[in-house]
Design a protein around this motif. Sequence first.
Motif, short mmCIF file in Angstrom:
data_model
loop_
_atom_site.label_atom_id
_atom_site.label_comp_id
_atom_site.label_asym_id
_atom_site.label_seq_id
_atom_site.Cartn_x
_atom_site.Cartn_y
_atom_site.Cartn_z
N VAL A 170 3.07 -13.57 -4.18
CA VAL A 170 3.57 -12.39 -4.89
C VAL A 170 4.87 -11.91 -4.25
O VAL A 170 5.88 -11.67 -4.94
N ARG A 171 4.88 -11.79 -2.92
CA ARG A 171 6.09 -11.32 -2.25
C ARG A 171 7.23 -12.32 -2.39
O ARG A 171 8.39 -11.93 -2.59
N ALA A 172 6.92 -13.60 -2.29
CA ALA A 172 7.96 -14.61 -2.45
C ALA A 172 8.53 -14.58 -3.86
O ALA A 172 9.75 -14.66 -4.06
N GLY A 173 7.66 -14.46 -4.87
CA GLY A 173 8.12 -14.43 -6.25
C GLY A 173 8.97 -13.21 -6.54
O GLY A 173 10.04 -13.32 -7.17
N LEU A 174 8.54 -12.04 -6.08
CA LEU A 174 9.31 -10.82 -6.33
C LEU A 174 10.64 -10.85 -5.59
O LEU A 174 11.68 -10.45 -6.13
N GLY A 175 10.62 -11.31 -4.33
CA GLY A 175 11.86 -11.39 -3.57
C GLY A 175 12.84 -12.37 -4.20
O GLY A 175 14.04 -12.09 -4.32
N GLY A 176 12.34 -13.52 -4.64
CA GLY A 176 13.21 -14.49 -5.29
C GLY A 176 13.74 -13.98 -6.62
O GLY A 176 14.90 -14.24 -6.98
#
Length: 391
Positions: free
Chosen positions: A148-154
Motif C-alpha cells: 500500500v505504501r509503495a503503491g501510494l508513494g509511486g
Amino acid sequence: MTTVRERAEAAAALAPEVPRRPPVLSGVLAAGAVQLGGVVLCVGLAVVVWLASGAGSISAAMQIGAGFWLAGHGSAVSVGGIAITVVPLGVPLLAGVAVAYAAYRLGPESITQREVGTLMLSAAATYGLALAVTALVASSPSASFSAVRAGLGGFALAGLSAFVGAMCVDGRLREVWESAPGFVRGVVLGAGSACGALFGAAVVLLAYRLIVGFGEVHDSFSRLAPGTIGGAAIVLVCVLLLPNLLLLAVSVLLGPGFAFGTDTSVTVVDVRLGELPIFPVTAALPDSGTPPGWVAALMVVPLLAGLVGGVVAGRAFDDASIYDAMVRGATAGGAAGLLVGLVVMCAGGAVGPGRMADVGAAMWCMPVAVVALTVGGALGGALGHYREQRS
C-alpha cells in the motif's frame, strides 16, 4: 533552383503521416520503462555483490535489491519484526527525473491541457500498480514490504513527475509561467532563491563535516572490510543517502536539529549522541559535547536565506510600493519555509531496532523555518525595493 528548406518541406509533405501516440500509452510507457529499469538495476547490482561475496542465496540477494528500490519509494521494510522506514531520498529523486524525462520524450509533439492530465494519471497508475505488485512479489516470511505504501508513494511521485514532463512538451510550461500573475511569479522566484540559499549553506556544512570526518570514513570501511564490489555498493548507498544527510544539515541550520537515536540530539549549541552503527555516513555527525562558539552563528543562515528570497521577490516589480514588496518577500519566505519544513521531515525514519528507531529532524523545524524565512523575506523585500529605488 529550390532551396534546401523548400526541398525538406516538400519531402515532409510527401512522407506518410505517423500516427499520433495516445497520451494514455505515453504515460504507461514512460512509467513502465522507469519502473522496469529501476528494478532491474537494483536487483542486478545486488546479484553482482552476491556473486562477489558468495554469502547467502541468490534469491535473498534479489530480494535485497528489489527491497532497496521499494524502500526508496516509501515502502516500509519489516525484517524479523523490525521496521525500517527510512527512505533513501536519492532513489525517488533519480526516479522522478527519469519519469519526467520519459514523459517529455514519449509524449505527443503537441498536447492539450486535458491530455496532460490523462498522461499524468496513466503514468501515476502504472507506476503505483507496478510498485505494489513488486512489493507483493518480493515479500517473504523473512522480510515483508508494504504494498500500500509503495503503491501510494509511486502514484504520487510518478504523477507529479509526469505532469512536469508533459508540461514541458510544446512549450506549455513556459506559456503557463508567462500568463501567471506577477505576484505569483515574484513569490515563486523568491521562494526558489530562498530555498537555494538555504540548501547551498547546508551543502557547505555537510561537505565540511565529511572532510573533517574523512578519517572516520576510512576507518569504517576498514572495519567493514567489504571488498571491491561490496565497497562500491556501500559507496552507492551512501550517495543515495546524501539527500537525507543534506536535509538533516538543514535542520541543524534551522536550530532544532535532529535526533540520531533515542534520547539524542544534534544542534548548533549541543550534541548528544550514543553508540553509532558502523557505516561511512555516520562520519558526518559531530562529536558529542558543546560545539565551538562560532557554530552558533549558523542559526542566522535561515534569516539570511529568507533575505535573499525577499530581495529577489521585491525586485521583480519596479513600480511596487515598499509595502507590496515586503508582502511579496514575506509570502515568498513563508512559502519557502513551508516547503523546507515539509521536505526536512522526510529525511528520517527507523533505521534499525531499539534506539535506532528514532532518527530524523525535530518537529519544531517546520514552524521555525516558516517564521525565520518569513521575517527574512519581509526584510529582503524592503531591501530589494530600496535598492531598486536607488538605482
